[in-house]
Motif scaffolding. Structure first.
Motif, mmCIF file in Angstrom:
data_model
loop_
_atom_site.group_PDB
_atom_site.id
_atom_site.type_symbol
_atom_site.label_atom_id
_atom_site.label_comp_id
_atom_site.label_asym_id
_atom_site.label_seq_id
_atom_site.Cartn_x
_atom_site.Cartn_y
_atom_site.Cartn_z
ATOM 1 N N ASN A 90 0.763 -1.217 0.055
ATOM 2 C CA ASN A 90 0.336 -0.490 -0.294
ATOM 3 C C ASN A 90 0.549 1.356 0.375
ATOM 4 O OD1 ASN A 90 -2.487 -1.438 0.350
ATOM 5 N ND2 ASN A 90 -1.994 -1.610 2.080
ATOM 6 N N ILE A 91 1.154 2.162 -1.244
ATOM 7 C CA ILE A 91 1.917 3.221 -1.288
ATOM 8 C C ILE A 91 1.234 4.340 -1.543
ATOM 9 C CG2 ILE A 91 3.548 3.687 -2.767
ATOM 10 C CD1 ILE A 91 4.237 0.725 -3.454
ATOM 11 N N ASP A 92 1.645 5.407 -0.861
ATOM 12 C CA ASP A 92 1.041 6.461 -1.710
ATOM 13 C C ASP A 92 1.589 6.874 -2.451
ATOM 14 O OD1 ASP A 92 2.598 9.027 -1.150
ATOM 15 O OD2 ASP A 92 3.150 7.242 0.831
ATOM 16 N N ASP A 93 0.539 7.736 -3.016
ATOM 17 C CA ASP A 93 0.965 8.309 -4.860
ATOM 18 C C ASP A 93 1.634 9.218 -4.648
ATOM 19 O OD1 ASP A 93 0.929 8.974 -7.283
ATOM 20 O OD2 ASP A 93 -0.714 10.702 -7.149
ATOM 21 N N ARG A 94 2.023 10.236 -3.796
ATOM 22 C CA ARG A 94 3.467 10.678 -4.321
ATOM 23 C C ARG A 94 4.873 9.841 -3.545
ATOM 24 N NH1 ARG A 94 6.087 15.557 0.273
ATOM 25 N NH2 ARG A 94 7.720 15.681 -1.303
ATOM 26 N N THR A 95 4.438 8.860 -2.679
ATOM 27 C CA THR A 95 5.475 8.301 -2.533
ATOM 28 C C THR A 95 6.496 6.863 -4.318
ATOM 29 O OG1 THR A 95 5.527 8.063 -0.052
ATOM 30 C CG2 THR A 95 6.826 6.502 -1.117
ATOM 31 N N LEU A 96 5.513 6.862 -3.983
ATOM 32 C CA LEU A 96 4.938 5.621 -5.446
ATOM 33 C C LEU A 96 6.176 6.566 -6.800
ATOM 34 C CD1 LEU A 96 4.221 3.418 -6.876
ATOM 35 C CD2 LEU A 96 2.305 4.401 -8.488
ATOM 36 N N HIS A 97 5.740 7.995 -7.080
ATOM 37 C CA HIS A 97 6.719 8.481 -7.863
ATOM 38 C C HIS A 97 7.810 8.446 -7.520
ATOM 39 C CE1 HIS A 97 2.701 9.098 -9.870
ATOM 40 N NE2 HIS A 97 2.866 9.462 -10.698
ATOM 41 N N GLU A 98 7.816 8.989 -6.165
ATOM 42 C CA GLU A 98 9.187 10.112 -5.923
ATOM 43 C C GLU A 98 10.995 8.662 -5.102
ATOM 44 O OE1 GLU A 98 9.573 13.301 -3.569
ATOM 45 O OE2 GLU A 98 8.165 14.323 -4.286
ATOM 46 N N LEU A 99 9.931 7.570 -4.959
ATOM 47 C CA LEU A 99 10.784 7.015 -4.729
ATOM 48 C C LEU A 99 11.055 5.410 -5.764
ATOM 49 C CD1 LEU A 99 11.448 6.232 -0.482
ATOM 50 C CD2 LEU A 99 12.600 7.638 -2.392
ATOM 51 N N TYR A 100 9.757 4.631 -6.022
ATOM 52 C CA TYR A 100 9.531 3.281 -6.243
ATOM 53 C C TYR A 100 9.765 3.682 -7.479
ATOM 54 C CZ TYR A 100 8.865 2.491 -1.290
ATOM 55 O OH TYR A 100 9.160 2.204 -0.452
ATOM 56 N N ALA A 101 8.648 4.469 -8.453
ATOM 57 C CA ALA A 101 8.934 4.505 -9.858
ATOM 58 C C ALA A 101 10.065 5.278 -10.298
ATOM 59 C CB ALA A 101 7.248 6.005 -10.461
ATOM 60 N N TRP A 102 10.488 5.713 -9.455
ATOM 61 C CA TRP A 102 11.488 6.779 -10.113
ATOM 62 C C TRP A 102 12.435 5.903 -11.037
ATOM 63 C CZ3 TRP A 102 13.277 12.073 -8.678
ATOM 64 C CH2 TRP A 102 13.722 12.674 -8.898
ATOM 65 N N PRO A 103 13.313 5.057 -10.450
ATOM 66 C CA PRO A 103 14.662 4.027 -11.164
ATOM 67 C C PRO A 103 13.559 3.835 -12.935
ATOM 68 C CG PRO A 103 13.587 2.765 -9.008
ATOM 69 C CD PRO A 103 13.435 4.258 -9.424
ATOM 70 N N PHE A 104 12.185 3.027 -12.661
ATOM 71 C CA PHE A 104 11.288 2.930 -14.231
ATOM 72 C C PHE A 104 11.514 3.632 -14.735
ATOM 73 C CE2 PHE A 104 10.156 -1.054 -10.793
ATOM 74 C CZ PHE A 104 10.079 -1.542 -11.099
ATOM 75 N N ALA A 105 11.024 5.012 -14.410
ATOM 76 C CA ALA A 105 11.226 5.826 -15.514
ATOM 77 C C ALA A 105 12.761 6.506 -16.005
ATOM 78 C CB ALA A 105 10.991 7.470 -14.403
ATOM 79 N N GLU A 106 13.895 6.262 -15.027
ATOM 80 C CA GLU A 106 14.834 6.394 -16.392
ATOM 81 C C GLU A 106 14.734 5.147 -17.350
ATOM 82 O OE1 GLU A 106 16.407 8.381 -16.444
ATOM 83 O OE2 GLU A 106 15.970 10.292 -14.895
ATOM 84 N N ALA A 107 14.111 4.142 -17.222
ATOM 85 C CA ALA A 107 14.422 3.344 -17.651
ATOM 86 C C ALA A 107 13.576 3.038 -19.195
ATOM 87 C CB ALA A 107 14.350 1.624 -16.970
ATOM 88 N N VAL A 108 12.623 3.617 -18.987
ATOM 89 C CA VAL A 108 11.689 3.491 -19.937
ATOM 90 C C VAL A 108 12.246 4.939 -20.475
ATOM 91 C CG1 VAL A 108 9.532 4.876 -20.442
ATOM 92 C CG2 VAL A 108 9.727 3.100 -18.422
ATOM 93 N N ARG A 109 12.946 5.889 -19.866
ATOM 94 C CA ARG A 109 13.626 7.186 -21.052
ATOM 95 C C ARG A 109 14.531 6.518 -21.461
ATOM 96 N NH1 ARG A 109 17.444 11.242 -18.986
ATOM 97 N NH2 ARG A 109 17.160 13.340 -20.318
ATOM 98 N N SER A 110 15.058 5.334 -21.287
ATOM 99 C CA SER A 110 16.446 5.340 -22.231
ATOM 100 C C SER A 110 16.125 3.705 -22.836
ATOM 101 C CB SER A 110 17.352 4.230 -21.294
ATOM 102 O OG SER A 110 18.155 5.551 -20.186
ATOM 103 N N GLY A 111 14.833 3.298 -23.330
ATOM 104 C CA GLY A 111 14.118 3.157 -24.162
ATOM 105 C C GLY A 111 13.934 0.959 -23.811
ATOM 106 N N VAL A 112 14.010 0.997 -22.846
ATOM 107 C CA VAL A 112 13.758 -0.445 -23.109
ATOM 108 C C VAL A 112 12.167 -1.116 -23.471
ATOM 109 C CG1 VAL A 112 12.331 0.220 -20.472
ATOM 110 C CG2 VAL A 112 13.849 -1.742 -20.781
ATOM 111 N N GLY A 113 12.415 -2.214 -23.687
ATOM 112 C CA GLY A 113 11.494 -2.860 -24.887
ATOM 113 C C GLY A 113 10.775 -3.682 -24.236
ATOM 114 N N SER A 114 10.388 -3.977 -23.344
ATOM 115 C CA SER A 114 10.352 -4.447 -22.021
ATOM 116 C C SER A 114 9.722 -4.184 -20.600
ATOM 117 C CB SER A 114 10.013 -6.182 -22.148
ATOM 118 O OG SER A 114 10.951 -6.848 -21.626
ATOM 119 N N ALA A 115 8.663 -4.377 -19.827
ATOM 120 C CA ALA A 115 8.240 -4.087 -18.535
ATOM 121 C C ALA A 115 7.832 -5.903 -17.442
ATOM 122 C CB ALA A 115 7.936 -2.967 -18.120
#
Length: 871
Positions: A216-241
């Motif tokens: 159970n994760i609040d929206d801000r924490t999700l964005h600022e911590l847990y999704a942050w590295p995923f965002a950078e991988a997506v920015r690098s063009g990762v092909g699958s998740a």
């Protein structure tokens, strides 16, 4: 992911728990439909155009065949999709794992993610990724199931933290992005995983008696911590998740529309395909509507290896014909899969798999899951893909070694030193380096944790091998108990090898069910006692620790005779000479801790403890710690750790001076409006003819293999429903109308303005000692006082490792701070916000999170040294 989950009851999952426990108020997984079509960013437009042209000519059965695996053990790889050979689309081979090609031969067992994280070396991160890409391509793997940034490392006892890069989102982000770029530069599709909140092993899966744990994760924490590295991988063009096993805010990740559709595919602009973890899919239609594109390994999660049941394959064909899944949802999934294939150039001279993840034999069953009736043939060609990758593997292992204590220059060792070596970790597993399946034991030198993130060793260069190769004057006592016959002498240097292990929860090792639930943060094999016993007899003791994460050291760290301590992390196959180069001073240690080392487990908030002893209800893991994970928590609570995040000593000393800060992009409270989505493929919404899903005549089916065909009567009955006025009861909030996208999106990774450089920072790093060495400049941001958002005192935002600097030599290091680095996630506006555009952000630079004495201020655009560290 994991196939061996079949070995435990926890893998025999069912769709519903005995009792449903409501998540706490405020933690929600709102509906988010439809699944956004891919192809709207320019970097992917050509690949989507090619893929869409192929998809337009596929039959229904061919389309659904590409969206799911053929079943557990139904092919050479851990995951094997269906094919569309009529138009030249082969089966895709999906294979573990993050540190090397799993369950094969003639491969490199690279140092683990936590080890490359400890190097704080971006160049090494990229080169390790390139080497991994070459090996996976050489083995004929289409999809590399890595890197892992979930778990983030919130729980120090979490079993799979070692697969990622450290307990900080920016360190994880660089590790992920550079690994993705390296792997995909070789034409292999990388997979960012596990999306998201998979922070412990126990209860992660939906089982016969209860639902998987809800993170159970609040929206801000999700964005600022847990999704942050995923965002950078997506920015690098990762092909699958890959989505995680667990639920988030009560909704399983495999069918959580908010996570997949709204955040991953819309806000982060992910263009590739989303796959399930192995047996994580718990439904058919809901997971399709929620944005899942590929089911792995294809089986239904209740009875794999018993029947040929699948949530997709033939059921997906039925769902299209009866109208429960819109045709464009399937078309987009298939197009995303093929677009990734084209994006990496796999349509041109890509090798087929030449190994089997199921056997080390040259010949055997082609489909072991179909035994005893599987056809047989060649399954392993024993292709050597190692090349010169041992060089980069050794460099990673060496430059990750973190010196924590070194009294009176005990290290480096004299070439003539008389050594007494203690601990079974110093030598190879006596039963054989690959004697434990998926490294599911802690015997001998610990080079990696256990589970699907492991690999087979081609060899193990152990510390004892290293001492031998140096011609060291040593005696080795291959025991974890202090021997009575070591004959201590005043001039001896005692070197004690100790370990702490963890892994994936389908294997239990010495009472630890993946997570360190039995050992806690203690050393294994009575390591604390061994160190103390040695320290009682020897006056010069060096402790070498191979560990998956933080350990407790309080029983012995301050003993006068414990003169030096090294964390060698998880070095993979190159545990020996890499360590010798540091012990003997060929190089100065340059690793830094990728996590905090506490003095007590009580130093952590209770919320990061393992959730346990839950029966017949969905376990709830509520992230009440919010943003305060690892060093953020210690700093907030004023708790002095044993060793801080980013800490690491050297044989030399460095200064940081002459810093400058230069404004680059003027800040505004919110970023400029996102770019509009580009054109996406146009898909037909007409239900295809039932005949497109009929079984072919005289088809020779393999037992338990997953197929996409329907019997004629079944297909016709489904089409009759689809062409009637009967409507499928879609979930609340459902729509199939494509949208312009959320405000925070606009490109891969999010609004591209987020990644504009706000400030360039340079700092001169000088070697002020007498020995050559490498330094790591770490940059932390401190938000202005008086803002309306609660923020951690400091947060890592960039880092850079110098070249090896000779004594007296300097290097100007370039760092940067982006708009996103200075923003917080505003849950009301659902956008990134700079909380005080004219405020004075502190840009702190130093060599550890608690050693920051150089401050640059954004308001005056000046930098001053000799400051009091903010923590």
């Amino acid at each position: 992911m994991v196939l061996a989950v079949l070995l435990s009851l926890s893998s025999l999952a069912a769709g519903a728990a005995i009792e449903k426990r409501a998540v706490p108020a405020g933690y929600v997984a709102p509906p988010a439909y439809p699944a956004p079509h891919g192809g709207w960013v320019p970097e992917w437009s050509d690949s989507f155009q090619k893929a869409a042209q192929v998809v337009a000519g596929l039959t229904l059965a061919e389309k659904t065949n590409l969206t799911a695996g053929s079943g557990i053990f139904m092919g050479r790889c851990v995951g094997n999709t269906g094919s569309a050979l009529r138009v030249g689309i082969p089966q895709l081979c999906l294979q573990d794992g993050p540190l090397g090609v799993r369950n094969t031969d003639h491969n490199t067992a690279f140092p683990a993610g936590i080890t490359i994280g400890a190097t704080f070396d971006k160049d090494l991160m990229r080169r390790r990724g390139e080497a991994l890409g070459e090996e996976f391509r050489g083995k004929g793997v289409n999809v590399y199931l890595g890197p892992s940034v979930g778990p983030l490392g919130r729980k120090p006892l979490g079993g799979r933290n070692w697969e990622g890069f450290g307990a900080d989102p920016v360190l994880q982000a660089y590790g992920a992005a550079l690994t993705v770029e390296g792997v995909q530069s070789k034409g292999v599709i990388a997979t960012i995983k596990h999306w998201i909140g998979n922070e412990q092993e126990k209860y992660r899966m939906y089982s016969i008696i209860q639902d998987g744990i809800s993170s159970n994760i609040d929206d801000r924490t999700l964005h600022e911590l847990y999704a942050w590295p995923f965002a950078e991988a997506v920015r690098s063009g990762v092909g699958s998740a890959m989505v995680a096993y667990n639920a988030v805010n009560g909704s399983a990740c495999s069918q959580n529309a908010y996570l997949i559709n709204n955040i991953l595919k819309d806000e982060l602009g992910f263009q590739g395909f989303v796959m399930s973890d192995w047996l994580a899919q718990i439904s058919g239609v809901p997971s399709a509507l929620a944005g899942l594109d590929m089911s792995m390994p294809g089986d239904i999660h209740t009875v794999p290896l018993v029947t040929a049941q699948s949530y997709w394959m033939y059921e997906y064909s039925r769902s299209i014909l009866n109208g429960s899944v819109p045709v464009d949802r399937l078309d987009d999934s298939v197009t995303r899969i093929l677009a990734a294939w084209y994006q990496m150039g796999q349509d041109k001279d890509y090798p087929p798999p030449n190994f089997s993840a199921n056997s080390q034999d040259a010949e055997g069953p082609l489909y072991p899951g179909a035994e005893p009736g599987s056809p047989r043939g060649v399954i392993n060609e024993f292709v050597d893909v190692q090349g010169d990758h041992a060089v980069v593997a050794k460099e990673v292992a060496r430059d990750a070694i973190t010196l924590l204590k070194n009294v009176n220059g005990t290290l480096p060792l004299s070439r003539s030193a008389t050594l007494k070596v203690f601990g079974t970790d110093a030598e190879k597993n006596p039963d054989g380096i690959n004697s434990c399946a998926d490294q599911g034991c802690n015997k001998g030198t610990l080079g990696m944790g256990w589970g699907s993130g492991s690999a087979r060793y081609p060899y193990m260069d152990s510390p004892i091998d290293g001492f031998k190769s140096r011609g060291a004057n040593y005696s080795f006592y291959n025991s974890d108990s202090f021997p009575s016959n070591s004959n201590p002498s005043a001039n001896d240097v005692a070197i004690v090898f100790v370990t702490a292990d963890s892994g994936e929860n389908y294997i239990t090792v010495e009472g630890n069910n993946g997570d360190r639930d039995s050992s806690k943060l203690n050393l294994w094999h009575n390591g604390d006692k061994l160190v103390k016993d040695v320290a009682a007899k020897y006056s010069n003791v060096v402790v070498v620790v191979h560990t998956v994460g933080p350990i407790l050291m309080e029983q012995w760290i301050d003993l006068p005779s414990v003169k030096a301590v090294l964390f060698a992390h998880l070095p993979g196959q190159e545990a020996g000479d890499s360590l010798m180069q540091v012990l003997y001073g060929d190089v100065s240690p340059s690793g830094h801790l990728p996590y905090t080392v506490p003095k007590s487990e009580d130093d952590y908030p209770k919320s990061v403890s393992l959730v346990s002893d839950v029966v017949l209800v969905q376990p709830q893991d509520t992230f009440t710690d919010g943003l305060y994970v690892d060093y953020r928590h210690f700093n907030k609570e004023g708790i002095t750790p044993r060793y801080a995040f980013g800490y690491g000593l050297s044989y030399t000393t460095f200064s940081f001076s002459d810093a400058t800060i230069t404004p680059v992009t003027a800040l505004t409270t919110t970023p400029p409006s996102r770019p509009a989505k580009g054109k996406t493929p146009t898909y037909s919404t007409n239900i295809p003819a039932a005949s497109e899903a009929y079984w072919p005549d005289n088809f020779n089916a393999v037992f338990r293999y997953k197929y996409s065909f329907l019997a004629k009567n079944d297909a016709d009955a489904a089409a009759k429903v689809g062409n009637s006025t009967k409507k499928y009861p879609y979930p609340a909030g459902y729509s199939n109308v494509q949208t312009a996208g959320v405000a925070a999106g606009g490109a891969q990774g999010g609004n591209p303005a987020l990644f504009n450089t706000a400030y360039d920072i340079s700092v001169t790093v000088k070697n002020t000692g007498k020995t050559a060495g490498k330094a790591v400049a770490q940059l932390y941001v401190q938000f202005p006082t008086g803002i309306s958002f609660d923020t951690p005192i400091i947060q890592l935002r960039d880092f850079e490792k110098t070249k090896e600097l000779a004594a007296g030599e300097s290097q100007v290091v370039k760092l940067r701070v982006t708009r996103k680095d200075l923003s917080v996630w505003d849950v009301v506006s659902q956008n990134w916000v700079v909380p005080n555009v004219s405020g004075d952000y502190g840009i702190w630079i130093g060599d550890a999170s608690d050693s920051l004495k150089l401050r640059c201020g954004t308001k005056a655009a000046t930098c001053v040294g000799g400051q009091t560290s903010p923590v």
